[in-house]
Design an enzyme around this catalytic site. Structure first.
Site, PDB file in Angstrom:
ATOM      1  N   ARG A 224     -95.469 -12.821  89.169  1.00  0.00           N
ATOM      2  CA  ARG A 224     -95.251 -12.542  87.596  1.00  0.00           C
ATOM      3  C   ARG A 224     -94.708 -13.750  87.129  1.00  0.00           C
ATOM      4  O   ARG A 224     -94.093 -14.742  87.547  1.00  0.00           O
ATOM      5  CB  ARG A 224     -94.231 -11.483  87.695  1.00  0.00           C
ATOM      6  CG  ARG A 224     -94.830  -9.976  87.809  1.00  0.00           C
ATOM      7  CD  ARG A 224     -95.457  -9.447  86.753  1.00  0.00           C
ATOM      8  NE  ARG A 224     -95.899  -8.190  86.927  1.00  0.00           N
ATOM      9  CZ  ARG A 224     -97.096  -7.653  87.718  1.00  0.00           C
ATOM     10  NH1 ARG A 224     -97.912  -8.594  87.868  1.00  0.00           N
ATOM     11  NH2 ARG A 224     -97.257  -6.403  87.822  1.00  0.00           N
ATOM     12  N   HIS A 272    -104.578 -14.203  84.538  1.00  0.00           N
ATOM     13  CA  HIS A 272    -104.105 -13.025  85.381  1.00  0.00           C
ATOM     14  C   HIS A 272    -105.302 -12.112  86.043  1.00  0.00           C
ATOM     15  O   HIS A 272    -105.535 -11.066  85.689  1.00  0.00           O
ATOM     16  CB  HIS A 272    -103.155 -11.847  84.348  1.00  0.00           C
ATOM     17  CG  HIS A 272    -102.300 -11.069  84.988  1.00  0.00           C
ATOM     18  ND1 HIS A 272    -100.989 -10.725  84.613  1.00  0.00           N
ATOM     19  CD2 HIS A 272    -102.437 -10.605  86.121  1.00  0.00           C
ATOM     20  CE1 HIS A 272    -100.476 -10.034  85.250  1.00  0.00           C
ATOM     21  NE2 HIS A 272    -101.474  -9.742  86.640  1.00  0.00           N
TER      22      HIS A 272
HETATM   23  P1  NDP Z   1     -94.677  -5.150  98.270  1.00  0.00           P
HETATM   24  O1  NDP Z   1     -93.463  -4.259  97.751  1.00  0.00           O
HETATM   25  O2  NDP Z   1     -95.631  -4.646  99.341  1.00  0.00           O
HETATM   26  O3  NDP Z   1     -93.911  -6.362  98.841  1.00  0.00           O
HETATM   27  C1  NDP Z   1     -92.944  -7.199  98.076  1.00  0.00           C
HETATM   28  C2  NDP Z   1     -92.424  -8.168  99.225  1.00  0.00           C
HETATM   29  O4  NDP Z   1     -91.460  -8.837  98.462  1.00  0.00           O
HETATM   30  C3  NDP Z   1     -91.676  -7.413 100.215  1.00  0.00           C
HETATM   31  O5  NDP Z   1     -92.064  -8.415 101.418  1.00  0.00           O
HETATM   32  C4  NDP Z   1     -90.034  -7.352 100.004  1.00  0.00           C
HETATM   33  O6  NDP Z   1     -89.218  -7.865 101.224  1.00  0.00           O
HETATM   34  C5  NDP Z   1     -90.053  -8.891  99.132  1.00  0.00           C
HETATM   35  N1  NDP Z   1     -88.887  -8.756  98.510  1.00  0.00           N
HETATM   36  C6  NDP Z   1     -88.708  -8.366  97.244  1.00  0.00           C
HETATM   37  N2  NDP Z   1     -87.361  -8.520  96.955  1.00  0.00           N
HETATM   38  C7  NDP Z   1     -87.179  -9.288  97.520  1.00  0.00           C
HETATM   39  C8  NDP Z   1     -85.989 -10.449  97.361  1.00  0.00           C
HETATM   40  N3  NDP Z   1     -85.016 -10.131  96.638  1.00  0.00           N
HETATM   41  N4  NDP Z   1     -85.953 -11.121  98.545  1.00  0.00           N
HETATM   42  C9  NDP Z   1     -86.810 -11.516  99.399  1.00  0.00           C
HETATM   43  N5  NDP Z   1     -87.975 -10.820  99.456  1.00  0.00           N
HETATM   44  C10 NDP Z   1     -88.110  -9.838  98.575  1.00  0.00           C
HETATM   45  O7  NDP Z   1     -95.397  -5.736  96.854  1.00  0.00           O
HETATM   46  P2  NDP Z   1     -97.147  -6.215  96.871  1.00  0.00           P
HETATM   47  O8  NDP Z   1     -97.221  -7.301  97.907  1.00  0.00           O
HETATM   48  O9  NDP Z   1     -98.010  -5.052  97.005  1.00  0.00           O
HETATM   49  O10 NDP Z   1     -97.417  -6.753  95.443  1.00  0.00           O
HETATM   50  C11 NDP Z   1     -96.201  -7.920  95.146  1.00  0.00           C
HETATM   51  C12 NDP Z   1     -96.306  -8.381  93.661  1.00  0.00           C
HETATM   52  O11 NDP Z   1     -97.612  -9.074  93.241  1.00  0.00           O
HETATM   53  C13 NDP Z   1     -96.244  -7.221  92.743  1.00  0.00           C
HETATM   54  O12 NDP Z   1     -94.883  -6.626  92.526  1.00  0.00           O
HETATM   55  C14 NDP Z   1     -96.934  -7.590  91.624  1.00  0.00           C
HETATM   56  O13 NDP Z   1     -95.921  -8.237  90.760  1.00  0.00           O
HETATM   57  C15 NDP Z   1     -97.694  -8.752  91.937  1.00  0.00           C
HETATM   58  N6  NDP Z   1     -99.218  -8.562  91.892  1.00  0.00           N
HETATM   59  C16 NDP Z   1     -99.715  -9.466  91.065  1.00  0.00           C
HETATM   60  C17 NDP Z   1    -101.098  -9.377  90.652  1.00  0.00           C
HETATM   61  C18 NDP Z   1    -102.058 -10.226  89.839  1.00  0.00           C
HETATM   62  O14 NDP Z   1    -102.996 -10.047  89.535  1.00  0.00           O
HETATM   63  N7  NDP Z   1    -101.353 -11.430  89.618  1.00  0.00           N
HETATM   64  C19 NDP Z   1    -101.749  -7.982  91.317  1.00  0.00           C
HETATM   65  C20 NDP Z   1    -101.146  -7.294  92.127  1.00  0.00           C
HETATM   66  C21 NDP Z   1     -99.618  -7.618  92.324  1.00  0.00           C
HETATM   67  P3  NDP Z   1     -89.228  -6.638 102.106  1.00  0.00           P
HETATM   68  O15 NDP Z   1     -90.732  -6.303 102.809  1.00  0.00           O
HETATM   69  O16 NDP Z   1     -88.232  -7.062 103.248  1.00  0.00           O
HETATM   70  O17 NDP Z   1     -88.902  -5.310 101.233  1.00  0.00           O
END
Ligand code: NDP
Length: 309
Positions: A224, A272
């Site tokens: 984001r 995006h």
């Molecule tokens: P997930 O919820 O599957 O994965 C999120 C990951 O981030 C997890 O590994 C989580 O750790 C880690 N994480 C979250 N908070 C922290 C933190 N404070 N410190 C360290 N690690 C952290 O999400 P997705 O992979 O499905 O999607 C990720 C993001 O991608 C979405 O939220 C969205 O913003 C973005 N996105 C962008 C798109 C685009 O077109 N540009 C399209 C789709 C998504 P843990 O596994 O340990 O919980």
């Protein structure tokens, strides 16, 4: 069962027809602020207005039409006792892996320079790639980050990942939590952000973080816009710490025409599009989850609203 579709799409029937195909017995309505409550059981939403939750207090679940729920969890009256469900991959992870791999390969193999040489009619070999010179670090190892990390590991780049919890992934060194962030950054030259936007990740990619990357760093942001402090990236590029940036997401979208990124040759901008929402795959996933809930089964992808993802 009643389903309410709530998204500012000029052609909502492209969605509702698919929902109807998948759930033939459902009664489907499209949200309109002036319509009375329809007593919906499920809402399928993208950036819904707060009025939705006042008008439809009996919802059994709220389905977000995307993986990122940052906009949804900000709605002040989002009900706390109703499960919020995000998209899990739904065809986005492979697109993201493709987008990131395209840019990593293009940058590491000097493809822009070959294009310029072609324009100048030059036949000139450039230095071959040494993968060990291009260690990759993926922020976030969720549905998207893992696919990205595995793809680049499959291409034999050295790959690290950073997440809250630790993961065992073939070819990927896992770093977990704040305490291991420094270690991760010290191993990373190509930084790829796939984190969700939460209070703990907003503004994470700032000057201090960029300064801890390996020299001649590359930044690829597909998470984001608010993860990145724009002026800090500009500074890091001007100082030569970061040599290339690929940005798909921005604090303000569309990116204002006056933004400095537009005129920086080191920055590549896309609007995006790194992973588009695929209607079929999305509705199949949501439809299957609604059927599972109706049969009293557990589903995956429920958001921890407090945590923000
Ligand atoms: P997930 O919820 O599957 O994965 C999120 C990951 O981030 C997890 O590994 C989580 O750790 C880690 N994480 C979250 N908070 C922290 C933190 N404070 N410190 C360290 N690690 C952290 O999400 P997705 O992979 O499905 O999607 C990720 C993001 O991608 C979405 O939220 C969205 O913003 C973005 N996105 C962008 C798109 C685009 O077109 N540009 C399209 C789709 C998504 P843990 O596994 O340990 O919980």
């Amino acid at each position: 069962m009643k389903i309410l579709f709530v998204a500012a799409d000029p052609k909502p029937e492209r969605w509702t027809n698919l929902i109807q195909q998948h759930l033939p017995d459902a009664e489907i309505q499209v949200w309109h602020p002036d319509s009375p409550s329809c007593g919906a059981d499920y809402a399928i939403v993208w950036h819904p207005p707060a009025a939705l939750f006042d008008k439809e207090p009996q919802l059994k679940a709220i389905f977000n039409l995307g993986a990122g729920v940052d906009a949804l969890v900000k709605v002040p009256n989002l009900p706390r006792n109703v499960p919020v469900v995000r998209l899990e991959d739904a065809g986005m992870a492979v697109q993201m892996a493709e987008y990131v791999a395209y840019h990593v390969i293009g940058i590491t193999r000097d493809m822009d320079a070959y294009r310029e040489q072609q324009t100048a009619g030059q036949w000139k070999l450039r230095r071959p790639i040494e993968r060990s010179d291009w260690p990759v670090g993926v922020l976030g190892l969720g549905h998207i980050g893992q696919r990205v990390a595995r793809t680049l590991a499959g291409l034999e780049y050295p790959v690290c990942g950073w997440s809250r919890s630790s993961y065992a992934i073939d070819g990927v060194r896992s770093f977990a939590g704040e305490a291991e962030l420094d270690g991760f950054l010290g191993e990373t030259r190509v930084l790829i952000n796939t984190l969700p936007l939460t209070d703990s990740t907003r503004d994470l990619i700032d000057y201090s973080l960029l300064s801890r990357l390996r020299p001649d760093a590359v930044v690829i942001n597909v998470g984001r816009g608010e993860h990145l402090v724009d002026e800090d990236l500009v500074r890091a590029i001007e100082e030569g710490r970061v040599t290339r940036a690929v940005l798909d997401v921005f604090r303000e979208e569309p990116l204002p025409t006056t933004h400095p990124f537009w005129n920086m040759s080191q920055v590549s901008i896309t609007p995006h599009v790194s992973a588009r929402t695929l209607r079929e795959a999305t509705i199949t996933q949501i439809g299957d989850k609604i059927l599972a809930l109706e049969q009293g089964q557990a589903i995956s992808g429920i958001v921890d609203v407090q945590r923000g993802y």
